[in-house]
Design an enzyme around this catalytic site. Structure first.
Site, PDB file in Angstrom:
ATOM      1  N   CYS A 124       1.229  -1.138   4.763  1.00 14.20           N
ATOM      2  CA  CYS A 124       1.331  -2.788   4.646  1.00 14.20           C
ATOM      3  C   CYS A 124       1.173  -3.659   5.817  1.00 14.20           C
ATOM      4  O   CYS A 124       0.071  -3.520   6.425  1.00 14.20           O
ATOM      5  CB  CYS A 124       2.551  -3.226   3.825  1.00 14.20           C
ATOM      6  SG  CYS A 124       2.384  -2.428   1.854  1.00 14.20           S
ATOM      7  N   HIS A 138       1.417   0.432  -0.842  1.00 15.61           N
ATOM      8  CA  HIS A 138       2.586   0.872  -0.944  1.00 15.61           C
ATOM      9  C   HIS A 138       2.698   2.235  -1.386  1.00 15.61           C
ATOM     10  O   HIS A 138       2.913   2.398  -2.638  1.00 15.61           O
ATOM     11  CB  HIS A 138       3.764  -0.012  -1.883  1.00 15.61           C
ATOM     12  CG  HIS A 138       4.236  -1.223  -1.039  1.00 15.61           C
ATOM     13  ND1 HIS A 138       5.339  -1.437  -0.680  1.00 15.61           N
ATOM     14  CD2 HIS A 138       3.494  -2.422  -0.996  1.00 15.61           C
ATOM     15  CE1 HIS A 138       5.442  -2.563  -0.190  1.00 15.61           C
ATOM     16  NE2 HIS A 138       4.465  -3.329  -0.246  1.00 15.61           N
ATOM     17  N   GLU A 176       5.077   4.364  -1.339  1.00 20.02           N
ATOM     18  CA  GLU A 176       6.296   4.733  -2.000  1.00 20.02           C
ATOM     19  C   GLU A 176       6.525   4.361  -3.514  1.00 20.02           C
ATOM     20  O   GLU A 176       7.463   4.959  -4.207  1.00 20.02           O
ATOM     21  CB  GLU A 176       7.470   4.184  -1.368  1.00 20.02           C
ATOM     22  CG  GLU A 176       7.895   2.769  -1.550  1.00 20.02           C
ATOM     23  CD  GLU A 176       6.832   1.715  -1.137  1.00 20.02           C
ATOM     24  OE1 GLU A 176       6.954   0.409  -1.680  1.00 20.02           O
ATOM     25  OE2 GLU A 176       5.889   2.139  -0.352  1.00 20.02           O
TER      26      GLU A 176
END
Length: 379
Positions: free
Chosen positions: A259, A354, A356
């Site tokens: 990001c 992202h 994650e």
């Protein structure tokens, strides 16, 4: 059971004068920020606690928000970061086995001013056509002209350095799960809790450092690699972290960024960045990994992007840079790679989204494995 109490009128005014009348949701009062929309149908708790939303008023495109309440396990940081919250139909009664309280109560507890009962589809279409812009929400005045004057006086996102607002004040360590294999210094530009956890799952001991850290503080943890997190603000206004990254690349430290870390990587390599018209925010963005041809559905939260050529490599002082990932909706740069000019071995990489996945799909989890391969020196 929890039933929402009677609410007071609320007003939303965009900086171009578009006005919406609704009812108070969350705390009463007045708030200002950049109006953006998020397309996720789930994951509102993770959205609210994502530090990348600092100074932004988030419009949820999904009409029903708050159905599953709020719990103490899903926050991605220490607090709610959004400047304001806009929903169409808030849940009257939260219903989920993990729910501990209502979203309305949580917003009130943390002082987040919101508005409900407006046409969020019309508001989203307006932002898509006109672009993200400043906005105000108020329960203290219903005078649109008066609120508009305050909106026009509010700070703009372009030119704002915000990572120092959201970063940790002190360094801390997330230990490896199981056998420790590597040590990584992670610069907290607005990091989400799931991110170091994903690295820890792979045997990485993560030293999370404040955004203001200098190169000596990074090298003091004897890292096998350097990681830059997501975060808010304009990458062009975030200069010290770009210089830190260039110093780390000079010393041959392997790099992975996500990001905001992708945008700062781009600037460190000599590329520019620019503000997108309305950005990418949600958990359903299609991205192609050009190194494998694979298409993944990914979670996004960014209003700026890297300006790098899609059709050629770029010589930099640190090696050869190329665009590794691209958004299939608008051809936006979604990832970068840096390789040694002679050996073509990978020196660093980044993505604009992202991996994650909190909240979001797990399609991009392989990127943490790619980071491990980079640390091993096998790619």
């Amino acid at each position: 059971m929890h039933l929402r109490a009677a609410t007071t009128p609320a007003l939303l005014v965009l900086e171009d004068g578009r006005t919406f009348h609704g009812e108070s949701y969350g705390a009463e009062g007045e708030t200002f920020g950049e109006a953006v929309f998020a397309t996720g149908m789930t994951g509102y708790q993770e959205t609210l606690t994502d530090p990348s939303y600092h100074r932004q008023v988030v419009v949820q495109t999904a009409p029903h928000i708050g159905n599953t309440g709020v719990n103490d396990e899903d926050p991605e940081s220490r607090r709610i970061w959004v400047a304001g919250y806009v929903v169409r139909e808030p849940a009257r009664i939260p219903s989920n086995w993990r729910s501990q309280r209502s979203l309305d109560d949580e917003l009130k507890e943390q002082g987040i001013v919101g508005i409900a009962g407006i046409d969020t589809r019309a508001l989203t279409r307006h932002l898509r056509e006109r672009g993200s812009m400043r906005v105000g929400i108020s329960t203290t005045t219903l005078d649109a002209d008066a609120l508009l004057e305050k909106v026009k006086a509010a700070a703009e996102m372009a030119g704002s350095e915000l990572s120092s607002d959201v970063t940790t004040s002190e360094a801390y360590v997330v230990p490896a799960i199981g056998e420790k294999r590597f040590t990584v210094a992670a610069l907290d530009l607005g990091i989400k809790e799931m991110t170091p956890h994903r690295m820890a799952e792979r045997g990485i001991e993560v030293h999370v450092l404040p955004a203001t850290s200098a190169i000596d503080e990074v090298l003091a943890v004897q890292p096998d690699g350097l990681f830059y997190s997501n975060g808010p603000g304009d990458p062009a206004a975030t200069t010290a972290q770009v210089e830190l990254l260039q110093q780390a690349l000079d010393q041959g430290v392997p790099y992975f960024g996500i990001c905001f870390g992708n945008q700062l990587f781009g600037r460190a390599l000599g590329f520019g960045t620019y503000k997108l018209k309305y950005g990418h925010r949600g958990i359903n963005q299609p991205v192609q990994d050009r190194t494998t041809g694979k298409v993944e559905v990914t979670a996004h939260n960014h209003g700026f992007a890297v300006d790098a050529p899609l059709d050629k490599d770029t010589e930099t002082p640190y090696g050869v840079a190329s665009v590794s990932h691209v958004n299939l909706n608008d051809d936006c740069v979604e990832g970068l790679e840096l390789r040694d000019a002679a050996s073509r071995k990978l020196k660093g990489f980044s993505v604009q989204y992202h991996p994650e996945a909190a909240a979001g799909p797990h399609d991009a989890a392989y990127l943490f494995d790619r980071f491990v391969n980079l640390l091993e020196g096998t790619i």
